[in-house]
Design an enzyme around this catalytic site. Structure first.
Site, PDB file in Angstrom:
ATOM      1  N   ASP A 183      39.674  38.876  36.388  1.00 21.36           N
ATOM      2  CA  ASP A 183      39.389  39.807  37.782  1.00 21.36           C
ATOM      3  C   ASP A 183      38.278  39.788  37.810  1.00 21.36           C
ATOM      4  O   ASP A 183      37.138  39.271  37.451  1.00 21.36           O
ATOM      5  CB  ASP A 183      39.358  41.161  37.133  1.00 21.36           C
ATOM      6  CG  ASP A 183      39.522  42.006  38.382  1.00 21.36           C
ATOM      7  OD1 ASP A 183      40.011  41.956  38.837  1.00 21.36           O
ATOM      8  OD2 ASP A 183      38.150  43.465  37.755  1.00 21.36           O
ATOM      9  N   MET A 184      37.980  39.846  39.483  1.00 21.27           N
ATOM     10  CA  MET A 184      36.786  40.053  39.842  1.00 21.27           C
ATOM     11  C   MET A 184      35.244  41.367  40.022  1.00 21.27           C
ATOM     12  O   MET A 184      34.445  41.069  38.915  1.00 21.27           O
ATOM     13  CB  MET A 184      36.864  39.490  42.069  1.00 21.27           C
ATOM     14  CG  MET A 184      37.450  37.838  41.209  1.00 21.27           C
ATOM     15  SD  MET A 184      37.577  37.794  43.237  1.00 21.27           S
ATOM     16  CE  MET A 184      35.656  36.747  43.488  1.00 21.27           C
ATOM     17  N   ASP A 185      36.671  42.685  40.960  1.00 23.03           N
ATOM     18  CA  ASP A 185      35.596  43.490  41.202  1.00 23.03           C
ATOM     19  C   ASP A 185      35.526  44.398  39.565  1.00 23.03           C
ATOM     20  O   ASP A 185      36.126  44.523  39.347  1.00 23.03           O
ATOM     21  CB  ASP A 185      36.127  44.124  42.557  1.00 23.03           C
ATOM     22  CG  ASP A 185      36.369  43.451  43.477  1.00 23.03           C
ATOM     23  OD1 ASP A 185      35.021  43.394  43.888  1.00 23.03           O
ATOM     24  OD2 ASP A 185      37.004  43.405  43.976  1.00 23.03           O
ATOM     25  N   LYS A 213      48.493  41.091  37.487  1.00 22.29           N
ATOM     26  CA  LYS A 213      48.717  39.885  37.390  1.00 22.29           C
ATOM     27  C   LYS A 213      49.325  39.019  36.024  1.00 22.29           C
ATOM     28  O   LYS A 213      49.181  38.192  36.090  1.00 22.29           O
ATOM     29  CB  LYS A 213      47.404  40.160  36.999  1.00 22.29           C
ATOM     30  CG  LYS A 213      46.283  40.673  38.359  1.00 22.29           C
ATOM     31  CD  LYS A 213      44.844  41.401  37.869  1.00 22.29           C
ATOM     32  CE  LYS A 213      44.004  41.815  39.655  1.00 22.29           C
ATOM     33  NZ  LYS A 213      42.810  42.125  39.029  1.00 22.29           N
ATOM     34  N   ASP A 218      38.559  45.424  34.531  1.00 26.23           N
ATOM     35  CA  ASP A 218      38.358  46.759  34.011  1.00 26.23           C
ATOM     36  C   ASP A 218      39.453  47.939  34.053  1.00 26.23           C
ATOM     37  O   ASP A 218      38.871  49.135  34.429  1.00 26.23           O
ATOM     38  CB  ASP A 218      37.163  46.747  34.322  1.00 26.23           C
ATOM     39  CG  ASP A 218      36.875  46.599  35.938  1.00 26.23           C
ATOM     40  OD1 ASP A 218      36.685  47.992  36.613  1.00 26.23           O
ATOM     41  OD2 ASP A 218      37.839  45.554  36.513  1.00 26.23           O
ATOM     42  N   SER A 219      40.299  47.403  35.147  1.00 27.59           N
ATOM     43  CA  SER A 219      40.850  48.560  35.736  1.00 27.59           C
ATOM     44  C   SER A 219      42.780  48.468  35.733  1.00 27.59           C
ATOM     45  O   SER A 219      43.359  47.489  34.769  1.00 27.59           O
ATOM     46  CB  SER A 219      40.894  47.951  37.021  1.00 27.59           C
ATOM     47  OG  SER A 219      39.464  48.871  37.490  1.00 27.59           O
TER      48      SER A 219
END
Length: 249
Positions: A16-18, A177, A200-201
């Protein structure tokens, strides 16, 4: 943690990015870049799997010079290493209209992603003129957010997640995803058992659950940590690099 390094054969790392790959300044640390490069040099694919659209992540993705696929908009789109579109799944315009009405009813902050624009503040008059990937609400007030969630959940054709504790992200049902990653692994000739997925989410939970090794960031939401096989350091402590070094290099 029950999984050990010798139990897994990691052929692909999904990141993941953010809140995961990016630090709080929205940058990729040198340590993270180095670990990703070493993994690719070892023959392990690295796939960015983000809620962002291509236009809001392409520059960062290009800077990593990855050899594989890119997953955007929570799995709505899959791109190849040359940024050619492989697959795209859209939200029905009726659902966009319903969410826009819901946004107006509660006067919330919002964003909405089409294939060529992210709408914030303004919104098009003719919804049907656009191809929609995702709709998002950003709501600080817990009561209002829960009320919006309750109304959204009445519709059984939506995939509802978040990318932070105060927002709600909505895709078409079945778009996540994990589903996109499963298609990528099939194209590459292996399965989700060979994937290490990091996030993270809530929009990362599906891939963390279905991967052979699910990794939560130290800054992840509690439910994500409970789902994961392993918890690494935070996004500001090179947690991605540390997980790659622990499990792959």
């Amino acid at each position: 943690m029950s999984v050990q390094r010798e139990d897994v054969d990691i052929k692909l790392i999904a990141i993941d990015m953010d809140g995961t790959l990016l630090n709080d300044e929205q940058l990729i640390s040198d340590e993270n870049r180095k670990a990703i490069r070493e993994a690719e040099d070892k023959g392990v694919y690295v796939v960015i799997s983000t809620g962002r659209t291509l236009m809001t992540c392409r520059e960062l993705a290009e800077s990593l010079k990855l050899s594989s696929f890119l997953i955007t908009a929570n799995g709505s789109e899959i791109w190849d290493s040359n940024f050619n579109l492989v697959e795209r799944k859209l939200l029905h315009t009726d659902h966009i209209q319903m969410m826009w009405d819901l946004r107006n009813k509660h006067n919330t902050n919002f964003w909405a992603s089409t294939v060529n624009k992210v709408w914030r503040g303004e919104f098009p008059e003719n919804i049907t003129d656009h191809e929609w990937l995702k709709f998002g609400f950003d709501i600080e007030d817990d009561d209002i957010r829960n009320e919006v969630l309750e109304e959204l959940r009445k519709n059984k054709e939506l995939e509802i997640t978040n990318s932070s504790p105060t927002n709600i992200e909505v895709n078409a049902l079945g778009i996540n995803k994990a589903a996109a990653l499963a298609k990528v692994t099939e194209k590459l000739g292996f399965t989700m058992e060979n994937v290490m997925a990091m996030g993270d989410s809530l929009n990362d939970i599906a891939m963390i659950k279905e991967a052979g090794l699910g990794v939560a960031m130290g800054n992840a939401q509690d439910i994500v940590k409970e789902t994961a096989d392993y918890i690494t350091d935070t996004n500001i402590e090179d947690g991605v690099a540390k997980a790659i070094r622990h499990w792959v290099l």
